[in-house]
Write a protein that holds these residues in place. Sequence first.
Motif, short mmCIF file in Angstrom:
data_model
loop_
_atom_site.label_atom_id
_atom_site.label_comp_id
_atom_site.label_asym_id
_atom_site.label_seq_id
_atom_site.Cartn_x
_atom_site.Cartn_y
_atom_site.Cartn_z
N ARG A 132 0.84 -1.21 0.00
CA ARG A 132 0.00 0.00 0.00
C ARG A 132 0.88 1.26 0.00
O ARG A 132 0.62 2.21 -0.73
CB ARG A 132 -0.92 -0.03 1.22
CG ARG A 132 -1.78 1.18 1.41
CD ARG A 132 -2.87 1.21 0.39
NE ARG A 132 -3.69 2.39 0.59
CZ ARG A 132 -4.85 2.56 0.03
NH1 ARG A 132 -5.34 1.62 -0.75
NH2 ARG A 132 -5.54 3.63 0.24
N MET A 133 1.93 1.26 0.83
CA MET A 133 2.84 2.41 0.89
C MET A 133 3.54 2.62 -0.45
O MET A 133 3.67 3.76 -0.93
CB MET A 133 3.87 2.21 2.01
CG MET A 133 3.28 2.33 3.39
SD MET A 133 4.34 1.77 4.75
CE MET A 133 5.90 2.47 4.36
N THR A 134 3.94 1.53 -1.09
CA THR A 134 4.60 1.62 -2.40
C THR A 134 3.62 2.16 -3.44
O THR A 134 3.97 3.02 -4.26
CB THR A 134 5.13 0.25 -2.83
OG1 THR A 134 6.03 -0.24 -1.84
CG2 THR A 134 5.84 0.32 -4.16
N SER A 135 2.38 1.67 -3.40
CA SER A 135 1.37 2.13 -4.36
C SER A 135 1.06 3.61 -4.16
O SER A 135 0.94 4.37 -5.14
CB SER A 135 0.08 1.33 -4.18
OG SER A 135 0.30 -0.01 -4.53
N GLU A 136 0.93 4.06 -2.90
CA GLU A 136 0.68 5.47 -2.62
C GLU A 136 1.82 6.33 -3.11
O GLU A 136 1.61 7.40 -3.69
CB GLU A 136 0.45 5.67 -1.11
CG GLU A 136 -0.82 5.07 -0.56
CD GLU A 136 -2.07 5.76 -1.08
OE1 GLU A 136 -2.01 6.96 -1.45
OE2 GLU A 136 -3.13 5.09 -1.11
N SER A 137 3.05 5.88 -2.86
CA SER A 137 4.23 6.64 -3.29
C SER A 137 4.27 6.74 -4.82
O SER A 137 4.53 7.82 -5.38
CB SER A 137 5.50 5.95 -2.78
OG SER A 137 6.64 6.55 -3.32
N THR A 138 3.98 5.63 -5.49
CA THR A 138 3.96 5.63 -6.95
C THR A 138 2.85 6.54 -7.48
O THR A 138 3.04 7.29 -8.44
CB THR A 138 3.77 4.19 -7.48
OG1 THR A 138 4.79 3.37 -6.93
CG2 THR A 138 3.81 4.14 -8.99
N ASN A 139 1.70 6.51 -6.84
CA ASN A 139 0.56 7.32 -7.26
C ASN A 139 0.86 8.81 -7.10
O ASN A 139 0.47 9.62 -7.95
CB ASN A 139 -0.68 6.94 -6.44
CG ASN A 139 -1.94 7.60 -6.96
OD1 ASN A 139 -2.05 7.86 -8.14
ND2 ASN A 139 -2.86 7.87 -6.06
N GLN A 140 1.58 9.18 -6.03
CA GLN A 140 1.92 10.58 -5.82
C GLN A 140 2.87 11.09 -6.89
O GLN A 140 2.80 12.24 -7.30
CB GLN A 140 2.56 10.78 -4.45
CG GLN A 140 1.57 10.70 -3.31
CD GLN A 140 2.25 10.83 -1.95
OE1 GLN A 140 3.46 10.86 -1.87
NE2 GLN A 140 1.43 10.89 -0.91
N ARG A 141 3.75 10.21 -7.36
CA ARG A 141 4.70 10.63 -8.39
C ARG A 141 4.00 10.80 -9.72
O ARG A 141 4.34 11.53 -10.57
CB ARG A 141 5.82 9.59 -8.51
CG ARG A 141 6.70 9.62 -7.31
CD ARG A 141 7.89 8.69 -7.51
NE ARG A 141 8.59 8.59 -6.25
CZ ARG A 141 9.05 7.50 -5.73
NH1 ARG A 141 8.89 6.35 -6.36
NH2 ARG A 141 9.68 7.49 -4.59
#
Length: 141
Positions: A132-141
């Motif tokens: 989830r943290m990886t997906s959120e980080s990717t989504n923010q970029r």
Amino acid sequence: GNYRTQLWDKQSESFLPSTPGLGMHVEVKDPDGKVVLSRQYGSEGRFTFTSHTPGEHQICLHSNSTRMALFAGGKLRVHLDIQVGEHTNNYPEIAAKDKLTELQLRARQLLDQVEQIQKEQNYQRYREERFRMTSESTNQR
């Protein structure tokens, strides 16, 4: 884990069971690089450790004698068998030691299995949180 070593024999051109003088140093590191186990064993043996951190662990086996390995032609074969979870328990031995009935032994096995399921669920929650943290980080970029 269980392991056993074999030395290369030049005369028979095959691996033979190693001599008792040969020893192995076993070192286990958790995903953070912290040493969980570091111990000297014989040419064959059994090592156990309990992991408190989920993830990939490193198991390093080092021969204690390079002299023997060179004498044997430089070849050393190591057979490694790793068991994880409740499979590591020797229930007949536990029953004999604790004088358990068949029903008590079966109850202990079930409790161990439930504990293993809980550990697996906690690990899956941890992985889901990391994903989830990886997906959120990717989504923010």
